[in-house]
Design an enzyme around this catalytic site. Structure first.
Site, PDB file in Angstrom:
ATOM      1  N   CYS A 109       0.822  -1.212   0.000  1.00 60.32           N
ATOM      2  CA  CYS A 109       0.000   0.000   0.000  1.00 60.32           C
ATOM      3  C   CYS A 109       0.856   1.262   0.000  1.00 60.32           C
ATOM      4  O   CYS A 109       0.352   2.357  -0.249  1.00 60.32           O
ATOM      5  CB  CYS A 109      -0.917   0.015   1.217  1.00 60.32           C
ATOM      6  SG  CYS A 109      -2.186  -1.255   1.136  1.00 60.32           S
TER       7      CYS A 109
ATOM      8  N   CYS B 128      -1.866  10.373   5.504  1.00 60.34           N
ATOM      9  CA  CYS B 128      -0.809  10.057   6.483  1.00 60.34           C
ATOM     10  C   CYS B 128      -1.305  10.332   7.900  1.00 60.34           C
ATOM     11  O   CYS B 128      -0.990   9.588   8.836  1.00 60.34           O
ATOM     12  CB  CYS B 128       0.444  10.882   6.199  1.00 60.34           C
ATOM     13  SG  CYS B 128       1.204  10.511   4.617  1.00 60.34           S
TER      14      CYS B 128
END
Lengths: 394, 281
Positions: free
Chosen positions: B35, B105
């Site tokens: 990923c 993130c």
């Protein structure tokens, strides 16, 4: 801080000689080459001279050179010209690893109803010439295959490709943006119909390119307007850029030997130094048949953008095929096409050298990079592990 | 180059609390190498339920490392209940903001924290059995994660969902599902209503025209985003025969594409009885 510029496949520094050559046309000699008065018309001879220099660097006739604004315009012009001049043919062949200047035109053609064959590459980034041969059809309008790949540096066997394609009477275009100035090109021997190049990859300025169109090949202009370039590319001539390209091509032709000896030796020293000092590094692409200035290396367990930003702290400029640098979420289409494992693909870094790269610069990279990789690996949850964490269906 | 704040740069270049922890009370994990982002969060929690130490290991870009670093600073000294209230917004704000495309993130930090706290509480770890149904197969994102990102961050477009969760950032097959989930979660109509299957029985000609229209206008553009394509070969009653082209030809996931994207969309838009079969040429 001194800049250590190792991203020359992205762009290059303008050579001082090139800058000197173009400056008069940005200062006092600013006339329009199409003007009837002498002030403007006098610059025409410099365009002629630049065309001759460009043609000389490619081993072709000056009449076969069309100046453009960039490599992308040259690629676009070649492809659109080939399909428009043969409206009955609805098939185009290209590769999965082309520059977006070709791939996005191919996608546009697909939407317009063309069928496009995208040739595969193997794990070293090499083409299967049998697949190329098998893909050719009576309705194939054009084969567009780059001379060398910008990311991994792999050189495609263009002479052999030309033999295959031309034996079927099909037009052949090559994006040679990365090879002009790095590899000898002789268009008297290389049977391509179109060849695209860009000035800023050979120490010329940005915003300047050229397209070679073999004499006798049917041509349809991409830009319509005035009569410039014999009606093949309208728009007031970028005289300074054209003169600069001519000078850059002259310098590039003279520098091919250095590129293949000194620059290649520096590249090899960089690559061998990195691979011997840092474990779990893999080279992307054919180790033998590649551009002398290019090294694409993949650092296992860590991510490319992080490496780049840490290198940037030392003034070292490189580039990455990782996702995070591009705004995309997946690694580059070239690395994906090569089947580079995810464990490496995300951590790929491209170093591309030039005639201005020095031994001291390579020394600095070899001194700093192992520590950077070590720091990032110490932070990575995957260091020493090959399996992906659970929870992802990728 | 991304426009990172000084604080993101500082946390990236001088990460706080980086590295594994000896004898942690609990570990939370999200992501994978495939990923492109992964975070392992180590927490030491005392008997009173207070986090006394937090460290991390991160695979990812500068903003992933900075988000992880700042998260560990936020966690130290908080009780488990206080920590549970930390959101991805708080992580991003603490860094002075993140580029829009990097917001996932901060979401990764929040999810790693949740994973750790669920394990601490003895609840089922979402990483062992993801909560909800996987919507984005490329990045393993579930509908629960997507709905939550929409609600907590007031997302209004599919592009924002991709920025915050990565869902839809790979092959693009799930974009129609993301549009639907977005509309459902926000209680609005989908931005682009799709043609619905007519209730009356279709003639063969009508069926062929509608199948062709849906393939040309919806399915083909979606596949082309990933360099694939599809050719409609024939229609025999409810059976639609197709051939995969471009990158879809020979793709190991082509059967999944045919059933999950092509067949499902044609069933929705044309006829619930449609069966799509691939003819390999």
């Amino acid at each position: 801080m001194k800049v250590i510029y190792l991203d020359n496949n992205a762009t290059t520094r303008v050579a001082p000689e090139v800058l000197e050559a173009m400056l008069p046309f940005l200062r006092e000699s600013y006339g329009n080459a199409s003007s009837m008065h002498g002030f403007g018309g006098q610059v025409g001879k410099f365009i002629t001279e630049a065309r001759e220099r460009t043609a000389q660097g490619l081993g072709c006739s000056p009449e076969e050179i069309i100046f453009s604004s960039c490599g992308t315009e040259s690629d676009n012009t070649a492809i659109f010209s080939a399909v428009r001049s043969q409206p009955e043919k609805r098939h185009v062949v290209t590769t999965r690893v082309e520059h977006p200047a070709v791939l996005n035109v191919a996608s546009h053609l697909e939407i317009a109803g063309y069928e496009v064959t995208h040739l595969k590459v193997d794990e070293l980034g090499r083409l299967d010439l049998q697949e190329l041969e098998d893909s050719l059809r009576p309705d194939t309008a054009l084969v567009s295959i780059m001379h060398a790949n910008n990311e991994n540096g792999v050189i495609f066997p263009l002479e052999r490709i030309a033999e295959i394609v031309k034996s079927k009477g099909i037009l052949l275009h090559t994006d040679a943006v990365q090879t002009v100035g790095k590899l000898p090109i002789d268009l008297q021997k290389l049977a391509v119909d179109f060849l695209a190049l860009s000035a800023h990859k050979v120490h010329g300025p940005k915003g300047m390119g050229a397209l070679y169109v073999r004499r006798g090949v049917p041509f349809r202009p991409f830009m319509l307007g005035g009569h410039q370039e014999k009606g093949r590319r309208a728009g007031t001539e970028n005289v300074a850029g054209i003169v600069a390209l001519g000078k850059a091509m002259e310098l590039a032709a003279a520098g091919i030997d250095e590129e293949n000896t000194r620059v290649k030796a520096l590249r090899d020293r960089l690559e061998q130094g990195i691979m011997s000092a840092i474990p779990d590094v893999r080279r992307n692409g054919d180790p033998e048949n590649r551009l002398p200035n290019t090294s694409s290396l993949a650092f296992k367990y860590i991510e490319g953008e992080s490496i780049l930003l840490m290198l940037d702290q030392y003034g070292i400029c490189a580039s990455s095929g990782s996702a995070c640098t591009s705004g995309s979420l997946e690694p580059s289409h070239v690395l994906r096409a090569m089947g580079v494992p995810f464990t490496f693909a995300h951590g790929s870094i491209r170093f591309s050298l030039s005639r201005y790269t020095t031994d001291e610069e390579i020394d600095l990279v070899l001194r700093e990079l192992p520590g950077i990789v070590s720091r990032l690996r110490a932070m990575s949850p995957f260091t020493g592990k090959d399996e992906a964490a659970p929870g992802c269906a990728c | 180059m991304w426009d990172y704040t000084d604080k993101v740069r500082d946390h990236f270049l001088n990460p706080r609390n980086a590295g594994p922890m000896d004898d942690p009370t609990v570990v939370g994990e999200v992501g994978s190498l495939a990923c492109g982002d992964a975070l392992k969060l180590f927490l030491k929690i005392d008997d009173a339920g207070r986090i006394t130490d937090a460290t991390f290991q991160t695979f990812g870009c500068a903003s992933a490392i900075a988000s992880s670093s700042v998260l560990t600073e936020l966690l130290k000294g908080k009780t488990v209940d206080e920590a549970a209230a930390i959101t991805n917004k708080e992580i991003a704000m603490e860094l002075g903001g993140l580029p829009r495309e990097k917001m996932h993130c901060s979401v990764m930090g929040q999810e790693a924290l949740e994973s750790a706290l669920k394990r601490y509480r003895g609840e089922l770890d979402p990483l062992v059995k993801p909560e909800g149904e996987i919507v984005c197969k490329c990045f393993g994102v579930t509908d629960v994660q997507i709905r939550r990102a929409i609600t907590e961050n007031d997302l209004t477009t599919v592009e924002e969902i991709t920025d915050y969760t990565k869902a839809g950032g790979g092959c693009g097959e799930c974009v129609l599902d993301l549009e639907r989930i977005l509309a459902e979660t926000r209680g609005t109509e989908p931005a682009k209503p799709k043609p619905v299957a007519p209730k009356r029985k279709l003639t063969n000609l009508q069926r062929m025209q509608l199948v062709t229209k849906v393939i040309d206008e919806e399915i083909r553009p979606s596949l082309k985003k990933d360099r694939g394509d599809i050719e409609l070969l024939d229609i025999e009653g409810a059976k639609v025969l197709v051939s995969m082209r471009g990158a879809c030809s020979g793709c190991p996931s082509s059967q999944l594409t045919i059933k999950e994207l092509v067949q499902r969309r044609l069933r929705d838009a044309v006829d619930p009885d449609i069966i799509v079969e691939e003819v390999r040429s």
